[in-house]
Design an enzyme around this catalytic site. Structure first.
Site, mmCIF file in Angstrom:
data_model
loop_
_atom_site.group_PDB
_atom_site.id
_atom_site.type_symbol
_atom_site.label_atom_id
_atom_site.label_comp_id
_atom_site.label_asym_id
_atom_site.label_seq_id
_atom_site.Cartn_x
_atom_site.Cartn_y
_atom_site.Cartn_z
ATOM 1 N N LYS A 263 -5.460 -8.172 0.682
ATOM 2 C CA LYS A 263 -4.640 -8.440 1.874
ATOM 3 C C LYS A 263 -3.965 -9.813 1.799
ATOM 4 O O LYS A 263 -2.794 -9.958 2.138
ATOM 5 C CB LYS A 263 -5.498 -8.324 3.133
ATOM 6 C CG LYS A 263 -5.994 -6.902 3.344
ATOM 7 C CD LYS A 263 -6.660 -6.693 4.671
ATOM 8 C CE LYS A 263 -7.445 -5.389 4.685
ATOM 9 N NZ LYS A 263 -6.658 -4.199 4.345
ATOM 10 N N GLU B 172 -11.081 -10.588 4.403
ATOM 11 C CA GLU B 172 -11.651 -10.158 3.118
ATOM 12 C C GLU B 172 -12.230 -11.324 2.324
ATOM 13 O O GLU B 172 -12.570 -11.165 1.159
ATOM 14 C CB GLU B 172 -10.589 -9.427 2.285
ATOM 15 C CG GLU B 172 -10.259 -8.058 2.846
ATOM 16 C CD GLU B 172 -9.301 -7.265 1.972
ATOM 17 O OE1 GLU B 172 -9.309 -6.042 2.086
ATOM 18 O OE2 GLU B 172 -8.533 -7.882 1.180
ATOM 19 N N GLY C 103 0.758 1.584 13.867
ATOM 20 C CA GLY C 103 1.241 2.603 12.936
ATOM 21 C C GLY C 103 2.502 3.277 13.459
ATOM 22 O O GLY C 103 3.491 2.608 13.789
ATOM 23 N N GLY D 175 4.305 1.869 16.453
ATOM 24 C CA GLY D 175 4.918 0.537 16.476
ATOM 25 C C GLY D 175 3.896 -0.571 16.651
ATOM 26 O O GLY D 175 2.844 -0.562 16.020
ATOM 27 N N ASP E 283 3.175 6.114 1.059
ATOM 28 C CA ASP E 283 1.880 5.433 0.915
ATOM 29 C C ASP E 283 1.838 4.308 1.944
ATOM 30 O O ASP E 283 2.647 3.370 1.875
ATOM 31 C CB ASP E 283 1.751 4.874 -0.516
ATOM 32 C CG ASP E 283 0.499 4.021 -0.696
ATOM 33 O OD1 ASP E 283 -0.368 4.035 0.189
ATOM 34 O OD2 ASP E 283 0.409 3.342 -1.741
ATOM 35 N N ALA F 112 -0.769 -1.416 2.600
ATOM 36 C CA ALA F 112 -0.097 -2.721 2.740
ATOM 37 C C ALA F 112 1.018 -2.735 3.781
ATOM 38 O O ALA F 112 1.713 -3.749 3.913
ATOM 39 C CB ALA F 112 0.431 -3.261 1.402
ATOM 40 N N ALA F 113 1.169 -1.641 4.544
ATOM 41 C CA ALA F 113 2.152 -1.684 5.642
ATOM 42 C C ALA F 113 1.756 -2.796 6.621
ATOM 43 O O ALA F 113 2.608 -3.565 7.092
ATOM 44 C CB ALA F 113 2.206 -0.338 6.357
ATOM 45 N N GLY F 114 0.456 -2.892 6.888
ATOM 46 C CA GLY F 114 -0.028 -3.941 7.794
ATOM 47 C C GLY F 114 0.205 -5.331 7.211
ATOM 48 O O GLY F 114 0.513 -6.277 7.948
ATOM 49 N N ASP F 115 0.058 -5.465 5.898
ATOM 50 C CA ASP F 115 0.271 -6.780 5.272
ATOM 51 C C ASP F 115 1.752 -7.162 5.307
ATOM 52 O O ASP F 115 2.096 -8.334 5.505
ATOM 53 C CB ASP F 115 -0.224 -6.753 3.815
ATOM 54 C CG ASP F 115 -1.704 -6.416 3.739
ATOM 55 O OD1 ASP F 115 -2.442 -6.769 4.670
ATOM 56 O OD2 ASP F 115 -2.112 -5.771 2.753
ATOM 57 N N ARG G 9 7.206 3.235 -0.607
ATOM 58 C CA ARG G 9 6.931 3.172 -2.054
ATOM 59 C C ARG G 9 5.422 3.149 -2.277
ATOM 60 O O ARG G 9 4.675 2.678 -1.412
ATOM 61 C CB ARG G 9 7.546 1.906 -2.655
ATOM 62 C CG ARG G 9 9.051 1.972 -2.802
ATOM 63 C CD ARG G 9 9.584 0.797 -3.630
ATOM 64 N NE ARG G 9 9.571 -0.453 -2.884
ATOM 65 C CZ ARG G 9 10.634 -0.961 -2.265
ATOM 66 N NH1 ARG G 9 11.791 -0.328 -2.277
ATOM 67 N NH2 ARG G 9 10.555 -2.112 -1.638
ATOM 68 N N GLY H 265 1.854 1.923 -3.730
ATOM 69 C CA GLY H 265 1.232 0.659 -4.129
ATOM 70 C C GLY H 265 1.459 -0.422 -3.096
ATOM 71 O O GLY H 265 2.396 -0.347 -2.290
ATOM 72 N N SER I 181 5.489 -2.399 -3.062
ATOM 73 C CA SER I 181 6.210 -1.809 -1.921
ATOM 74 C C SER I 181 6.725 -2.851 -0.925
ATOM 75 O O SER I 181 7.434 -2.502 0.014
ATOM 76 C CB SER I 181 5.290 -0.835 -1.179
ATOM 77 O OG SER I 181 4.302 -1.550 -0.454
#
Ligand code: RIB
Length: 311
Positions: free
Chosen positions: A41, A141, A225, A228, A249, A252-255, A288, A290, A294
């Site tokens: 993260k 983490e 998610g 929004g 995928d 890492a959307a949150g990152d 994308r 990964g 991405s």
């Protein structure tokens, strides 16, 4: 002014399996592909910030091994200053096993390795760099004692501290972390882990955010998610809807969201506006495979927002 972000966090090699759906307990399934990609993260957030134009420094630890060397190179290639990342001779670089389903949903198991040995040496490195940061970003983490120490230093120095509650446990609450940071940002399951309140709609998000404020959080930004993001803070609340996409995928959307939020706040953008751009960065990261491959750059976010505005 160029925004300046300091990230104190984890660095992992992601071992990614794609399959139609994740196996149930005791079940063996055939996957469709295997690949590795940079992750963790902290490293993802740092790369997100650098690609979005921030002067980004990262504090963290890898093992003295091939994964560690590759991950440091990835960070440097994205423009992140890696001089405060050390190689631990006594631990392996962190890894994450990630199963990505056809729907784009993922399941992740992290083996911390060197991330779990981040200690007062990293706190001292962060302390030395805080003076040159507009925002410090952390997730959960690395050891919570380190997160707490850096959050307290940031508060003393008047540096905005954004805590992504990735990998949240109730210990976060026991340690009083919500009250120590400027912005607490969990996703739905992390908000539930912290509050015990189920977050599956906007009403649940409101209730969980209120509970986190009762725990002392000043500003709460919930990542929801496909729904929004939602902000509740001293000066109000806002729900910022998601951009409709078909995810490949969601890793890492949150990152991507957190990195973009940090950069926009460092630029002085108000929270709801920063959240809209962060929603766009998060949406793009879902398109994308990964984590690090991405993460979008600034031009991509601008083009996506312009396209969305046209309808
Ligand atoms: O947020 C996604 C990240 O979580 C992955 O890159 C994985 O390494 C875990 O840290």
């Amino acid at each position: 002014m160029v925004p300046r972000v300091l990230v104190v966090g984890s660095i992992n090699m992601d071992l990614i399996v794609q399959c139609p759906r994740a196996p149930r307990a005791g079940q063996t399934l055939h996957g469709t592909a295997f690949t590795t990609a940079g992750g963790g993260k902290g490293a993802n957030q740092a790369i997100a910030c650098a690609r979005l134009g921030a002067r980004t420094r990262m504090v963290g630890r890898v093992g003295n091994d091939a994964f560690g060397a590759e991950l440091r190179e990835n960070l440097a290639a994205a423009g992140v200053d890696t001089t405060a990342i050390s190689a631990d001779p006594e631990a392996a670089t962190g890894v994450a096993l990630i199963v990505v389903e056809e729907t784009g949903e993922n399941r992740i198991v992290v083996v911390s390795g060197a991330n779990g040995r981040v200690d007062e040496q990293e706190v001292a490195r962060a302390e030395a760099l805080l003076g040159e940061a507009d925002v410090v970003v952390m997730a959960l983490e690395v050891p919570l004692s380190v997160v707490k120490a850096v959050a307290m230093l940031a508060r003393e120095r008047g540096v905005r501290c954004l805590l992504d509650a990735g990998a949240a446990t109730t210990e976060v609450v026991d340690l009083g972390l919500p009250a120590l940071v400027s912005i607490l940002s969990p996703n739905e399951s992390e908000a539930e882990a912290l509050t015990g309140i189920r977050v599956d709609d906007l009403e649940g998000a409101r209730r969980a955010a209120r509970r986190l404020r009762e725990m002392g959080a000043k500003e709460v930004v919930l990542k929801l998610g496909a729904q929004g993001s939602y902000w509740l803070g001293d000066e109000g609340e806002a729900h910022v809807p998601a951009f409709p996409i078909t995810p490949v995928d969601t890793t890492a959307a949150g990152d991507a969201f957190t990195g973009c939020l940090a950069v926009e706040l460092a630029r002085g953008r108000p929270l709801p506006e920063a959240m809209e751009r962060a929603n766009a960065a998060g949406a793009l990261a879902c398109l994308r495979l990964g984590a690090q491959p991405s993460l979008p750059g600034g031009a991509e976010v601008e083009a996506f927002l312009a396209e969305a505005e046209k309808g």
